[in-house]
Design a protein around this motif. Structure first.
Motif, mmCIF file in Angstrom:
data_model
loop_
_atom_site.group_PDB
_atom_site.id
_atom_site.type_symbol
_atom_site.label_atom_id
_atom_site.label_comp_id
_atom_site.label_asym_id
_atom_site.label_seq_id
_atom_site.Cartn_x
_atom_site.Cartn_y
_atom_site.Cartn_z
ATOM 1 N N TYR A 23 0.854 -1.185 0.000
ATOM 2 C CA TYR A 23 0.000 0.000 0.000
ATOM 3 C C TYR A 23 0.891 1.236 0.000
ATOM 4 C CZ TYR A 23 -2.609 3.946 1.759
ATOM 5 O OH TYR A 23 -3.134 5.202 1.880
ATOM 6 N N TYR A 24 0.387 2.290 -0.651
ATOM 7 C CA TYR A 24 1.059 3.585 -0.619
ATOM 8 C C TYR A 24 -0.019 4.659 -0.669
ATOM 9 C CZ TYR A 24 0.071 3.337 -5.614
ATOM 10 O OH TYR A 24 -0.580 3.209 -6.819
ATOM 11 N N ASN A 25 0.214 5.787 0.013
ATOM 12 C CA ASN A 25 -0.769 6.868 -0.059
ATOM 13 C C ASN A 25 -0.461 7.774 -1.249
ATOM 14 O OD1 ASN A 25 1.407 8.365 0.833
ATOM 15 N ND2 ASN A 25 0.395 9.231 2.636
ATOM 16 N N HIS A 26 -1.330 8.741 -1.495
ATOM 17 C CA HIS A 26 -1.174 9.615 -2.670
ATOM 18 C C HIS A 26 0.134 10.406 -2.621
ATOM 19 C CE1 HIS A 26 -5.128 8.496 -3.868
ATOM 20 N NE2 HIS A 26 -5.759 9.174 -2.904
ATOM 21 N N TYR A 27 0.494 10.860 -1.428
ATOM 22 C CA TYR A 27 1.700 11.681 -1.300
ATOM 23 C C TYR A 27 2.960 10.876 -1.561
ATOM 24 C CZ TYR A 27 4.212 15.813 0.328
ATOM 25 O OH TYR A 27 4.985 16.927 0.383
ATOM 26 N N PHE A 28 2.912 9.564 -1.258
ATOM 27 C CA PHE A 28 4.068 8.693 -1.467
ATOM 28 C C PHE A 28 4.431 8.615 -2.949
ATOM 29 C CE2 PHE A 28 6.135 4.614 -2.199
ATOM 30 C CZ PHE A 28 7.026 4.505 -1.148
ATOM 31 N N ALA A 29 3.425 8.470 -3.803
ATOM 32 C CA ALA A 29 3.663 8.347 -5.248
ATOM 33 C C ALA A 29 4.304 9.608 -5.814
ATOM 34 C CB ALA A 29 2.347 8.050 -5.965
ATOM 35 N N SER A 30 3.797 10.786 -5.418
ATOM 36 C CA SER A 30 4.375 12.031 -5.945
ATOM 37 C C SER A 30 5.756 12.299 -5.352
ATOM 38 C CB SER A 30 3.427 13.202 -5.654
ATOM 39 O OG SER A 30 3.232 13.345 -4.262
ATOM 40 N N PHE A 31 5.955 11.913 -4.101
ATOM 41 C CA PHE A 31 7.249 12.138 -3.448
ATOM 42 C C PHE A 31 8.355 11.345 -4.149
ATOM 43 C CE2 PHE A 31 10.427 11.166 -0.157
ATOM 44 C CZ PHE A 31 10.697 12.440 0.318
ATOM 45 N N PHE A 32 8.074 10.054 -4.463
ATOM 46 C CA PHE A 32 9.096 9.218 -5.100
ATOM 47 C C PHE A 32 9.031 9.243 -6.626
ATOM 48 C CE2 PHE A 32 9.171 7.377 -0.831
ATOM 49 C CZ PHE A 32 10.537 7.264 -0.630
ATOM 50 N N LYS A 33 8.108 10.043 -7.169
ATOM 51 C CA LYS A 33 7.997 10.244 -8.621
ATOM 52 C C LYS A 33 7.790 8.918 -9.344
ATOM 53 C CE LYS A 33 10.977 14.325 -8.363
ATOM 54 N NZ LYS A 33 12.206 14.999 -8.864
ATOM 55 N N LYS A 34 6.906 8.086 -8.808
ATOM 56 C CA LYS A 34 6.592 6.801 -9.419
ATOM 57 C C LYS A 34 5.099 6.755 -9.762
ATOM 58 C CE LYS A 34 10.702 4.967 -9.028
ATOM 59 N NZ LYS A 34 11.519 4.686 -10.229
ATOM 60 N N SER A 35 4.816 6.200 -10.918
ATOM 61 C CA SER A 35 3.412 6.112 -11.346
ATOM 62 C C SER A 35 2.719 4.985 -10.597
ATOM 63 C CB SER A 35 3.335 5.850 -12.850
ATOM 64 O OG SER A 35 3.859 4.565 -13.145
ATOM 65 N N PRO A 36 1.386 5.069 -10.446
ATOM 66 C CA PRO A 36 0.631 3.992 -9.794
ATOM 67 C C PRO A 36 0.827 2.647 -10.484
ATOM 68 C CG PRO A 36 -0.711 5.964 -9.952
ATOM 69 C CD PRO A 36 0.527 6.236 -10.741
ATOM 70 N N ARG A 37 1.037 2.666 -11.799
ATOM 71 C CA ARG A 37 1.231 1.411 -12.539
ATOM 72 C C ARG A 37 2.442 0.645 -12.014
ATOM 73 N NH1 ARG A 37 4.516 0.252 -16.654
ATOM 74 N NH2 ARG A 37 5.052 2.455 -16.875
ATOM 75 N N ILE A 38 3.528 1.357 -11.707
ATOM 76 C CA ILE A 38 4.748 0.711 -11.203
ATOM 77 C C ILE A 38 4.567 0.292 -9.755
ATOM 78 C CG2 ILE A 38 7.179 1.104 -10.627
ATOM 79 C CD1 ILE A 38 7.335 2.910 -13.093
ATOM 80 N N LEU A 39 3.962 1.165 -8.953
ATOM 81 C CA LEU A 39 3.835 0.881 -7.527
ATOM 82 C C LEU A 39 2.857 -0.266 -7.247
ATOM 83 C CD1 LEU A 39 3.823 4.516 -6.056
ATOM 84 C CD2 LEU A 39 5.690 2.872 -6.019
ATOM 85 N N LYS A 40 1.853 -0.433 -8.105
ATOM 86 C CA LYS A 40 0.878 -1.505 -7.909
ATOM 87 C C LYS A 40 1.481 -2.882 -8.142
ATOM 88 C CE LYS A 40 -3.370 1.100 -8.741
ATOM 89 N NZ LYS A 40 -4.505 1.341 -9.647
#
Length: 490
Positions: free
Chosen positions: A25-42
């Motif tokens: 799991y990651y919150n919205h701020y985590f994705a923008s902070f690490f500059k990773k798209s939801p597609r990669i993080l999922k």
């Protein structure tokens, strides 16, 4: 995933990882902070794949409760970096990881730190400029002070040369006297020049124990010529000995500024019997220095501005307007105060400085280590106190200082010490009397006396005295007295 919805409202990068440290799991701020798209993080990448610079898996190993890491720098793939403090909480088989971003605070701190360093440098330059201005005023008339001994020395050398040429053996005493007079004249010139050099080039920026009376005397010696040429009488009344922890050159600068201002005021007003009075007194907690003149005083409209930088009542080019402002800052740095005291006539500047019993704790530059012995040193000679401070600045003893028995007794009301080393000769109460009074109050702290060998017999036989430190002494003598093994012998 619904259990994690609360994290989406938090403006900090937060993720949850499983036992393999894969992101579940990651919150919205985590994705923008690490500059990773939801597609990669999922896809559930391992947390360590998102950044370098910190071993996150080692940090996440064996968490018990809440774990807070140190301040670290982490680098992303594009070489963007953040200053972060990583926090982790173990919850069942998962770990909640929060990245507390302190990059802005860190950058501001660094920026302000550099600015503070620049301000310190500018402040030092301003102080030096004020010194140069003061020295300029002194040296404008000091040629007379030097020319007199030079004339004496030159005349004596001519006399010696004439006597030697005549080979008059009976003139031996006259030759010897002339040589002594010449030497005295040269010593006088050397003393004047050394005083000026010491004031102008302050290489010793550290504080030390100094006598306020000596500071005033040295300051007045530098101003001797303008005082005499302008016919100004100086009355110096010292009602008590006063030892403070301060920079001696900075203190001289303050006294010289105040006396120089008084000289200008008296000369400009053409006072009939110009007089400057300097007094040193004390109350329960402070030493008090007053510099008073019998001039016209300061106009009411100027009183609120006299301590402001660049404010001056002199003509353009005749004053920097920095003397009182710098003097006030110097005294402030010693936890004291400089103020203008209301008076019916003339001008009265009052300096208050804390006694040693305060500065021993608040201003002491000795390193403090609770494993070291705490020793109270009592002496009314600044040189002795400075010697102790020099010997034990890095341990193995923590020192507290007092200049007399009364100060020492007040100190002992608020703190415990392991030993007391006191001088025998002290004003009001000698070392033995102090030890006897302490013992009568039930205080069992061991008391050691330091003095010259001639007084050792006066101390012998008193059960309240646990040992004797003979002057002059070395560091090893003090360690032996206290029963402490030196590092060299360990």
């Amino acid at each position: 995933m619904s259990n994690y919805n609360l994290y989406d409202s938090i403006f900090e990068p937060i993720c949850v990882v499983n036992k393999s440290n894969e992101i579940v799991y990651y919150n919205h701020y985590f994705a923008s902070f690490f500059k990773k798209s939801p597609r990669i993080l999922k896809k559930g990448p391992k947390l360590r794949s998102l950044f370098t610079g910190f071993e996150i898996e080692s940090f996440l190993y064996d968490i018990q409760g809440v774990k807070v890491g140190p301040e670290v720098e982490i680098y992303l793939d594009d070489q963007t970096f953040y200053h972060v403090i990583i926090k982790a909480i173990e919850a069942n088989d998962e770990k909640i990881v929060c990245f507390n971003d302190i990059s802005i605070e860190k950058n501001l701190y660094t920026k302000y730190r550099y600015q503070i360093e620049e301000l310190k440098e500018i402040h030092n330059q301003i102080i030096q400029a004020d010194k140069l201005s003061t020295i300029g005023e002194i040296t404008a008339t000091i040629s007379h002070e030097i020319s007199n001994p030079l004339t004496i020395a030159s005349g004596n050398l001519e006399l010696v040369d004439a006597l030697i040429s005549n080979e008059n053996i009976e003139s031996k005493d006259l030759i010897t006297g002339s040589i002594h007079d010449t030497k005295d004249s040269i010593d006088r010139i050397t003393k004047i020049i050394k005083g000026l050099k010491s004031f102008l080039h302050n290489k010793d920026s550290n504080k030390k124990f100094i006598s306020v009376e000596k500071v005033v005397e040295r300051s007045l010696s530098l101003l001797k010529v303008p005082l005499e040429q302008d016919g100004i009488k100086v009355e110096f009344d010292c009602k008590s000995s006063s030892i403070i922890l301060a920079n001696p050159i900075e203190m001289e600068q303050v006294i010289i500024n105040l006396v120089t201002n008084a000289i200008h005021a008296l000369v400009d007003a053409k006072v009939a019997s110009p007089t400057i009075t300097i007094t040193i007194t004390k109350d329960d907690v402070c030493h008090i220095i007053n510099v008073i003149d019998n001039g016209p005083g300061i106009n009411t409209e100027n009183k609120e501005q006299i301590f402001e930088s660049f404010f001056t009542t002199k003509e353009v080019g005749e004053g920097t307007g920095l003397g009182l402002a710098i003097s006030s800052k110097i005294i402030d740095s010693y936890s004291g105060s400089l103020k203008l005291v209301d008076s019916d006539s003339g001008c009265n500047f009052e300096i208050t400085l804390p006694k040693m019993e305060t500065t021993s704790f608040t201003d002491s530059e000795l390193s403090i280590n609770l494993d070291f012995k705490r020793v109270l040193v009592i002496d009314n000679e600044p040189q002795i106190l400075n010697l102790f401070a020099k010997y034990f600045k890095d341990g193995p003893v923590n020192l507290i200082f007092a200049s007399d028995a009364i100060e020492a007794q007040r100190l002992l009301l608020g703190t415990n010490v392991d030993a007391i080393i006191t001088d025998y000769d002290m004003p009001e109460k000698n070392g033995v009397e102090f030890a006897k009074e302490l013992a009568s109050q039930g205080d069992e702290t061991p008391v050691f006396i330091m003095s010259g060998v001639a007084q050792k017999n006066l101390i012998a036989g008193y059960q309240e005295i646990k040992g004797f430190l003979e002057k002059p002494f070395e560091k090893e003598d003090i360690l032996d007295l206290l029963g402490i093994k030196s590092e060299e012998n360990n």
